[in-house]
Design a protein around this motif. Structure first.
Motif, PDB file in Angstrom:
ATOM      1  N   GLU A 123       0.853  -1.182   0.000  1.00 50.89           N
ATOM      2  CA  GLU A 123       0.000   0.000   0.000  1.00 50.89           C
ATOM      3  C   GLU A 123       0.890   1.234   0.000  1.00 50.89           C
ATOM      4  OE1 GLU A 123      -4.201   1.178   2.105  1.00 50.89           O
ATOM      5  OE2 GLU A 123      -2.600   0.411   3.400  1.00 50.89           O
ATOM      6  N   LEU A 124       0.458   2.272  -0.673  1.00 50.63           N
ATOM      7  CA  LEU A 124       1.268   3.483  -0.753  1.00 50.63           C
ATOM      8  C   LEU A 124       0.389   4.694  -1.003  1.00 50.63           C
ATOM      9  CD1 LEU A 124       1.549   4.198  -4.099  1.00 50.63           C
ATOM     10  CD2 LEU A 124       2.873   2.091  -3.962  1.00 50.63           C
ATOM     11  N   GLN A 125       0.890   5.847  -0.593  1.00 51.09           N
ATOM     12  CA  GLN A 125       0.244   7.114  -0.935  1.00 51.09           C
ATOM     13  C   GLN A 125       1.107   7.807  -1.970  1.00 51.09           C
ATOM     14  OE1 GLN A 125      -0.276  10.026   2.171  1.00 51.09           O
ATOM     15  NE2 GLN A 125      -1.666  11.276   0.957  1.00 51.09           N
ATOM     16  N   LEU A 126       0.461   8.251  -3.047  1.00 53.80           N
ATOM     17  CA  LEU A 126       1.206   8.758  -4.195  1.00 53.80           C
ATOM     18  C   LEU A 126       0.453   9.914  -4.834  1.00 53.80           C
ATOM     19  CD1 LEU A 126       3.080   6.680  -6.769  1.00 53.80           C
ATOM     20  CD2 LEU A 126       1.207   8.068  -7.639  1.00 53.80           C
ATOM     21  N   HIS A 127       1.215  10.895  -5.288  1.00 47.98           N
ATOM     22  CA  HIS A 127       0.644  11.990  -6.083  1.00 47.98           C
ATOM     23  C   HIS A 127       1.118  11.793  -7.522  1.00 47.98           C
ATOM     24  CE1 HIS A 127      -0.930  16.104  -6.767  1.00 47.98           C
ATOM     25  NE2 HIS A 127       0.018  16.147  -7.686  1.00 47.98           N
ATOM     26  N   ALA A 128       0.193  11.465  -8.400  1.00 47.36           N
ATOM     27  CA  ALA A 128       0.545  11.222  -9.798  1.00 47.36           C
ATOM     28  C   ALA A 128       0.763  12.561 -10.500  1.00 47.36           C
ATOM     29  CB  ALA A 128      -0.558  10.436 -10.482  1.00 47.36           C
ATOM     30  N   THR A 129       1.916  12.723 -11.115  1.00 50.60           N
ATOM     31  CA  THR A 129       2.205  13.949 -11.867  1.00 50.60           C
ATOM     32  C   THR A 129       2.112  13.692 -13.367  1.00 50.60           C
ATOM     33  OG1 THR A 129       4.551  13.427 -11.605  1.00 50.60           O
ATOM     34  CG2 THR A 129       3.595  15.006 -10.050  1.00 50.60           C
ATOM     35  N   GLN A 130       2.968  12.812 -13.898  1.00 48.15           N
ATOM     36  CA  GLN A 130       2.960  12.528 -15.329  1.00 48.15           C
ATOM     37  C   GLN A 130       2.553  11.089 -15.644  1.00 48.15           C
ATOM     38  OE1 GLN A 130       3.394  14.776 -17.732  1.00 48.15           O
ATOM     39  NE2 GLN A 130       3.648  16.379 -16.187  1.00 48.15           N
ATOM     40  N   ALA A 131       2.829  10.169 -14.721  1.00 50.45           N
ATOM     41  CA  ALA A 131       2.507   8.754 -14.979  1.00 50.45           C
ATOM     42  C   ALA A 131       1.003   8.513 -14.931  1.00 50.45           C
ATOM     43  CB  ALA A 131       3.212   7.872 -13.959  1.00 50.45           C
ATOM     44  N   ARG A 132       0.549   7.540 -15.695  1.00 46.16           N
ATOM     45  CA  ARG A 132      -0.875   7.183 -15.736  1.00 46.16           C
ATOM     46  C   ARG A 132      -1.136   5.778 -15.186  1.00 46.16           C
ATOM     47  NH1 ARG A 132      -0.808  11.651 -15.787  1.00 46.16           N
ATOM     48  NH2 ARG A 132      -1.498  13.162 -17.348  1.00 46.16           N
ATOM     49  N   ARG A 133      -0.128   4.951 -15.172  1.00 46.23           N
ATOM     50  CA  ARG A 133      -0.281   3.587 -14.670  1.00 46.23           C
ATOM     51  C   ARG A 133       0.944   3.212 -13.838  1.00 46.23           C
ATOM     52  NH1 ARG A 133      -1.920   4.031 -19.598  1.00 46.23           N
ATOM     53  NH2 ARG A 133       0.128   3.502 -20.434  1.00 46.23           N
ATOM     54  N   MET A 134       0.741   2.278 -12.929  1.00 44.21           N
ATOM     55  CA  MET A 134       1.824   1.814 -12.062  1.00 44.21           C
ATOM     56  C   MET A 134       1.654   0.324 -11.822  1.00 44.21           C
ATOM     57  SD  MET A 134       2.629   2.878  -8.090  1.00 44.21           S
ATOM     58  CE  MET A 134       0.953   2.395  -7.602  1.00 44.21           C
ATOM     59  N   SER A 135       2.694  -0.442 -12.099  1.00 49.49           N
ATOM     60  CA  SER A 135       2.688  -1.859 -11.739  1.00 49.49           C
ATOM     61  C   SER A 135       3.515  -2.036 -10.471  1.00 49.49           C
ATOM     62  CB  SER A 135       3.259  -2.721 -12.868  1.00 49.49           C
ATOM     63  OG  SER A 135       4.642  -2.512 -13.017  1.00 49.49           O
ATOM     64  N   VAL A 136       3.101  -2.993  -9.651  1.00 47.43           N
ATOM     65  CA  VAL A 136       3.738  -3.233  -8.359  1.00 47.43           C
ATOM     66  C   VAL A 136       4.211  -4.677  -8.313  1.00 47.43           C
ATOM     67  CG1 VAL A 136       3.441  -3.178  -5.858  1.00 47.43           C
ATOM     68  CG2 VAL A 136       2.206  -1.536  -7.288  1.00 47.43           C
ATOM     69  N   ALA A 137       5.459  -4.864  -7.878  1.00 46.19           N
ATOM     70  CA  ALA A 137       6.007  -6.219  -7.740  1.00 46.19           C
ATOM     71  C   ALA A 137       6.637  -6.358  -6.364  1.00 46.19           C
ATOM     72  CB  ALA A 137       7.030  -6.503  -8.826  1.00 46.19           C
ATOM     73  N   LEU A 138       6.504  -7.540  -5.793  1.00 38.73           N
ATOM     74  CA  LEU A 138       7.144  -7.886  -4.532  1.00 38.73           C
ATOM     75  C   LEU A 138       8.101  -9.027  -4.818  1.00 38.73           C
ATOM     76  CD1 LEU A 138       7.467  -7.599  -1.502  1.00 38.73           C
ATOM     77  CD2 LEU A 138       5.430  -9.012  -1.196  1.00 38.73           C
ATOM     78  N   ASP A 139       9.387  -8.743  -4.692  1.00 34.57           N
ATOM     79  CA  ASP A 139      10.434  -9.664  -5.146  1.00 34.57           C
ATOM     80  C   ASP A 139      10.213  -9.936  -6.636  1.00 34.57           C
ATOM     81  OD1 ASP A 139      11.539  -9.642  -2.601  1.00 34.57           O
ATOM     82  OD2 ASP A 139      10.379 -11.368  -1.947  1.00 34.57           O
ATOM     83  N   ASP A 140      10.064 -11.181  -7.030  1.00 37.57           N
ATOM     84  CA  ASP A 140       9.882 -11.487  -8.450  1.00 37.57           C
ATOM     85  C   ASP A 140       8.424 -11.759  -8.797  1.00 37.57           C
ATOM     86  OD1 ASP A 140       9.646 -13.812  -7.048  1.00 37.57           O
ATOM     87  OD2 ASP A 140      11.016 -14.983  -8.301  1.00 37.57           O
ATOM     88  N   ARG A 141       7.505 -11.412  -7.893  1.00 38.38           N
ATOM     89  CA  ARG A 141       6.088 -11.673  -8.138  1.00 38.38           C
ATOM     90  C   ARG A 141       5.354 -10.350  -8.410  1.00 38.38           C
ATOM     91  NH1 ARG A 141       2.529 -15.509  -4.252  1.00 38.38           N
ATOM     92  NH2 ARG A 141       4.431 -16.748  -4.560  1.00 38.38           N
ATOM     93  N   ARG A 142       4.711 -10.285  -9.556  1.00 38.76           N
ATOM     94  CA  ARG A 142       3.959  -9.097  -9.936  1.00 38.76           C
ATOM     95  C   ARG A 142       2.588  -9.122  -9.258  1.00 38.76           C
ATOM     96  NH1 ARG A 142       2.831  -7.222 -16.216  1.00 38.76           N
ATOM     97  NH2 ARG A 142       2.009  -5.132 -15.754  1.00 38.76           N
ATOM     98  N   LEU A 143       2.242  -8.012  -8.574  1.00 39.99           N
ATOM     99  CA  LEU A 143       0.996  -7.959  -7.821  1.00 39.99           C
ATOM    100  C   LEU A 143      -0.149  -7.316  -8.591  1.00 39.99           C
ATOM    101  CD1 LEU A 143       2.243  -6.994  -4.247  1.00 39.99           C
ATOM    102  CD2 LEU A 143       2.208  -9.220  -5.385  1.00 39.99           C
ATOM    103  N   GLY A 144       0.164  -6.624  -9.684  1.00 40.84           N
ATOM    104  CA  GLY A 144      -0.910  -6.030 -10.461  1.00 40.84           C
ATOM    105  C   GLY A 144      -0.531  -4.670 -11.016  1.00 40.84           C
ATOM    106  N   VAL A 145      -1.415  -4.155 -11.895  1.00 45.64           N
ATOM    107  CA  VAL A 145      -1.230  -2.839 -12.511  1.00 45.64           C
ATOM    108  C   VAL A 145      -2.368  -1.946 -12.024  1.00 45.64           C
ATOM    109  CG1 VAL A 145      -1.089  -1.557 -14.665  1.00 45.64           C
ATOM    110  CG2 VAL A 145      -0.118  -3.866 -14.521  1.00 45.64           C
ATOM    111  N   LEU A 146      -2.015  -0.739 -11.541  1.00 44.73           N
ATOM    112  CA  LEU A 146      -2.995   0.190 -10.992  1.00 44.73           C
ATOM    113  C   LEU A 146      -3.086   1.431 -11.862  1.00 44.73           C
ATOM    114  CD1 LEU A 146      -1.910  -0.044  -7.241  1.00 44.73           C
ATOM    115  CD2 LEU A 146      -3.738  -1.308  -8.378  1.00 44.73           C
ATOM    116  N   LYS A 147      -4.299   1.885 -12.079  1.00 45.16           N
ATOM    117  CA  LYS A 147      -4.525   3.122 -12.822  1.00 45.16           C
ATOM    118  C   LYS A 147      -4.429   4.293 -11.859  1.00 45.16           C
ATOM    119  CE  LYS A 147      -7.782   5.390 -15.956  1.00 45.16           C
ATOM    120  NZ  LYS A 147      -9.114   5.289 -16.631  1.00 45.16           N
TER     121      LYS A 147
END
Length: 761
Positions: A123-147
């Motif tokens: 979980e994270l708090q983020l202010h999006a400036t230019q990016a539109r999507r973010m993928s999150v990985a924990l070690d070598d496992r991808r947890l998903g793509v967030l808009k």
């Protein structure tokens, strides 16, 4: 330059004003009331203490998982064993909070667990400036793509990890996309990052940050600086406690309602130990609950000291007021024995395994006389394998990154402040005599001396000449009857080639009928040529060569030992011995092979870093004793200045060797960091951490694995994280103390000839 520790730079932030949100109707933070010490009180009479609030950048915040407060040094330590400044992120502020501006589309952070967890999420708090999507990985496992929501601050969660996550280090990777081509603005700004697990709490998660957990809290009209936590939350600080350390803290509840506080010790080798657990109440009639806990039972172990909020009601917080580490015997203190004469003799290339009390007994009358009236420090460790840099640390009190002499081709910058200059400013008399080219004036060591002398190994001078000149200078000073502090620094040739042994005498040394390549006058040149061979097998020396080399070392050392004996005799004859601090030590140990010894910048291995150290204190204090305290070269500067009752240079944080000899250890622990370029070897408690900046290090437990054959970095998470954290902050402290950039040495022909004979070029 500010003398504060680097983590105290956090004080520049408004940490100790109000919290980001007020807690309870009756909570009115008040100014901290720390009583000022009387101006005429001697520093040695003050009880030593460590304020844990001032150390929080070293600590970790846990609240319903592990949380990183971005934009702070506490988060910088989690950047994959790298050091700031980073090229992929930069610290900034948004809405009064610290943030990390993410300049690269891929950023990673280390997250450490000391126990297995199930079904974790990010979980994270983020202010999006230019990016539109973010993928999150924990070690070598991808947890998903967030808009991402453009131009807005929001909390995002990725919970695609199912199963158990083992204890140890894990890497969270964020990958951004959608920034228009050609745009150089950051992809996003990150407030905090959390590795969490599902719990029963229905309360919306509010990330604890350094700003939000620190405040001035008044309970029963008694204000204190405090750490304020909502349950379940904890502050965890890595420590190596001393035997006489205790924790003193006042517990309370800020707001209305009740809560429960606890203090624990955690380590890799044992179950968590609860030291105290108290119920606390707020509202009318609330008071502080003083708690004093002896910690000596856990001394010497790399551990975590945890302040924990177990329960809180409503919006209140458990508070830990003025948490301090103190001496168990607060009256215990050491007053440095006053000296009128201080002498430092550095024997170049000396191996402590060949001198008493660490090696076999030899006919070293001078060292034997010194040993009978001095302390031998068995765990003295130098901060680098560059001899000139070791000497610079002794004379400035700064580690190599602080004084900027970090390699054999650099010089000590003019901005570096030598203790000899401070002594002269206090009407003292100073002299330095060197027989090692590493500390010639070409390397910047000629500032702050009434007399500075070089004895080149090229000249036909006895190997004892630097010590002899120091003896003559001292004799003249003592006969002058001047009431002044006298400081003499000698950098002698020690065991280093060329060796002062005539050919006829050398021919009688072992082994008999020697026909190898080791020659007394050309020994440095020969060893340099051997080191320069590309083929590793071709660099190896035969056993007979090692025997001859050791015999030449001893023959040369005996002459310097005799000169040292004359120096001690002079001080005794003149009635000055009882008022003298005499320090005899080495610069860098030569090494044991199989490759040639005396490398001018050898590998950071323990056989190069541990050298002998004997200290005679005035009035023979602590005589004929061996100390196993962890000490290093910067401590020599601190000790000399304390003996002269002078303040050390700004930023110097060495320990006093007399206090160390009397068993007074740092209460929270100490890392002995040795560096060479971007490589490091750090001793933290019983562990040794080695590595290169930007790469995963190796960890060994020296007490059970002296050869460091077993890497326990992955199996001892508390020790691994603690050792890296202390290494990171010690390196950061040195960098922030740096007064000047590296200056290349300008080698004149005479110095060049000396370095050639010495074997450095």
């Amino acid at each position: 330059m500010n003398a504060c520790k680097p983590w105290l730079l956090l004080a520049a932030l408004p940490l100790f004003g109000a919290c980001e949100d007020k807690v309870g109707n009756d909570a009115e933070p008040a100014a901290s009331a720390q009583p000022a010490a009387p101006e005429d009180e001697a520093p040695s009479s003050k009880p030593e203490r460590v304020d844990l609030i001032d150390q929080l950048a070293r600590c970790e915040i846990r609240h319903r998982g592990l949380s990183l407060d971005l934009g702070t040094d506490a988060a910088a330590v989690a950047r994959g064993f790298r050091l700031p400044p980073f090229d992929d992120i930069e610290n900034a502020e948004r809405d009064g909070k610290t943030v990390a501006r993410l300049k690269d589309n891929i950023v990673s952070f280390d997250m450490w667990l000391d126990q297995t967890v199930k079904d974790p999420f990010i979980e994270l708090q983020l202010h999006a400036t230019q990016a539109r999507r973010m993928s999150v990985a924990l070690d070598d496992r991808r947890l998903g793509v967030l808009k991402l929501t453009p131009a807005a601050s929001a909390v995002y969660r990725a919970s695609g990890y199912k199963g158990e996550l083992a204890a140890g280090r894990h890497v969270v990777t964020l990958r951004f996309s959608g920034r228009p081509r050609g745009v150089v603005e950051p992809h996003a700004e990150l407030f905090w990052l959390r590795l969490g697990v599902d719990d029963d709490s229905s309360v919306t998660y509010a990330a604890p940050t350094l700003r939000s957990i620190l405040s001035d809290v008044a309970i029963d009209n008694v204000p204190k600086r405090a750490i304020a936590l909502r349950a379940p939350a904890a502050i965890r600080c890595p420590v190596v406690l001393s035997k006489d350390t205790k924790l003193r803290v006042d517990l309370g509840f800020w707001g209305t309602g009740t809560g429960k506080a606890s203090v624990r010790i955690l380590s890799d080798d044992a179950e968590p130990v609860t030291l105290a657990e108290r119920k606390v109440s707020g509202g009318g009639g609330a008071t502080w609950i003083p708690v004093s806990l002896p910690l000596g039972k856990h001394a010497g172990n790399v551990a975590i000291l945890e302040l924990r909020a177990l329960e809180t009601q409503r919006t209140g917080r458990v508070v830990f007021g003025d948490p301090m580490l103190l001496r168990a015997n607060e009256a215990r203190s050491v007053t440095a024995a006053k000296a009128t004469t201080a002498i430092v003799v550095v024997l170049s290339g000396i191996d402590r395994r060949r001198v008493p009390p660490w090696g076999p007994k030899q006919d070293y009358a001078g060292l034997a006389s010194l040993a009978r009236s001095s302390v031998a420090f068995g765990r003295y460790r130098v901060p680098t394998t560059v001899p000139g840099a070791v000497v610079a640390s002794m004379l400035t009190g700064l580690p190599p990154h602080g004084h900027a002499l970090e390699d054999p081709a650099a010089r000590l910058p003019a901005a570096a402040h030598l203790i000899s200059e401070i002594i002269k400013e206090a009407s003292g008399r100073t002299a330095m005599f060197t027989g090692s080219p590493n500390s010639f004036r070409a390397f910047g060591f000629d500032s702050g001396w009434d007399d500075f002398g070089e004895v080149s190994p090229v000249a036909d001078e006895p190997v004892s000449r630097p010590i002899d000149r120091a003896t003559s200078w001292l004799e003249n000073e003592l006969e002058s009857k001047r009431e002044a502090r006298r400081f003499v620094f000698v950098h002698a040739r020690g065991a280093h080639p060329p060796w002062d042994v005539p050919k006829d005498d050398a021919s009688r040394l072992p082994p008999e009928e020697y026909g190898g390549v080791i020659d007394p006058r050309r020994g440095g040149i020969i060893l340099s040529r051997l080191r320069s061979r590309r083929n590793r097998a071709a660099r190896r020396m035969d056993e007979v060569d090692w025997i001859r080399l050791r015999a030449l070392e001893q023959a040369s050392l005996l002459k310097q030992d005799a000169a040292l004996e004359k120096l001690i005799d002079l001080l005794k004859r003149k009635g000055e011995w009882e008022h003298t601090m005499l320090i005899v030590t080495g610069d860098v140990a030569p090494g044991e092979g199989p490759e040639p010894p005396f490398d001018p910048a050898g590998r950071l291995i323990e056989e190069h870093l541990y050298v002998p150290l004997w200290v005679h204190f005035p009035n023979d204090r602590e005589a004929a004793k061996e100390s196993m305290a962890d000490v290093t070269s910067v401590d020599i500067a601190t000790t000399v200045m304390n003996a002269f009752q002078l303040a050390p240079p700004v930023g110097v944080e060495g320990v006093d060797l007399q206090a160390a000899a009397e068993g007074i250890e740092p209460m929270m622990g100490r890392v002995l960091l040795s560096t060479l370029a971007d490589h490091y070897a750090a001793r933290f408690g019983q562990y040794r951490l080695t590595g290169q900046i930007g790469r995963k290090p190796q960890l060994c437990k020296v007490a059970v694995d002296p050869a460091c054959l077993d890497d326990v970095f992955g199996t001892q998470p508390i020790a691994a994280q603690s050792a890296w954290s202390w290494t990171f902050f010690e390196w950061l402290r040195a960098d922030k103390l740096r007064a000047a950039q590296r200056e290349p040495a300008s080698i004149d022909p005479d110095t060049g000839a000396a370095l050639t004979v010495w074997g450095d070029i």
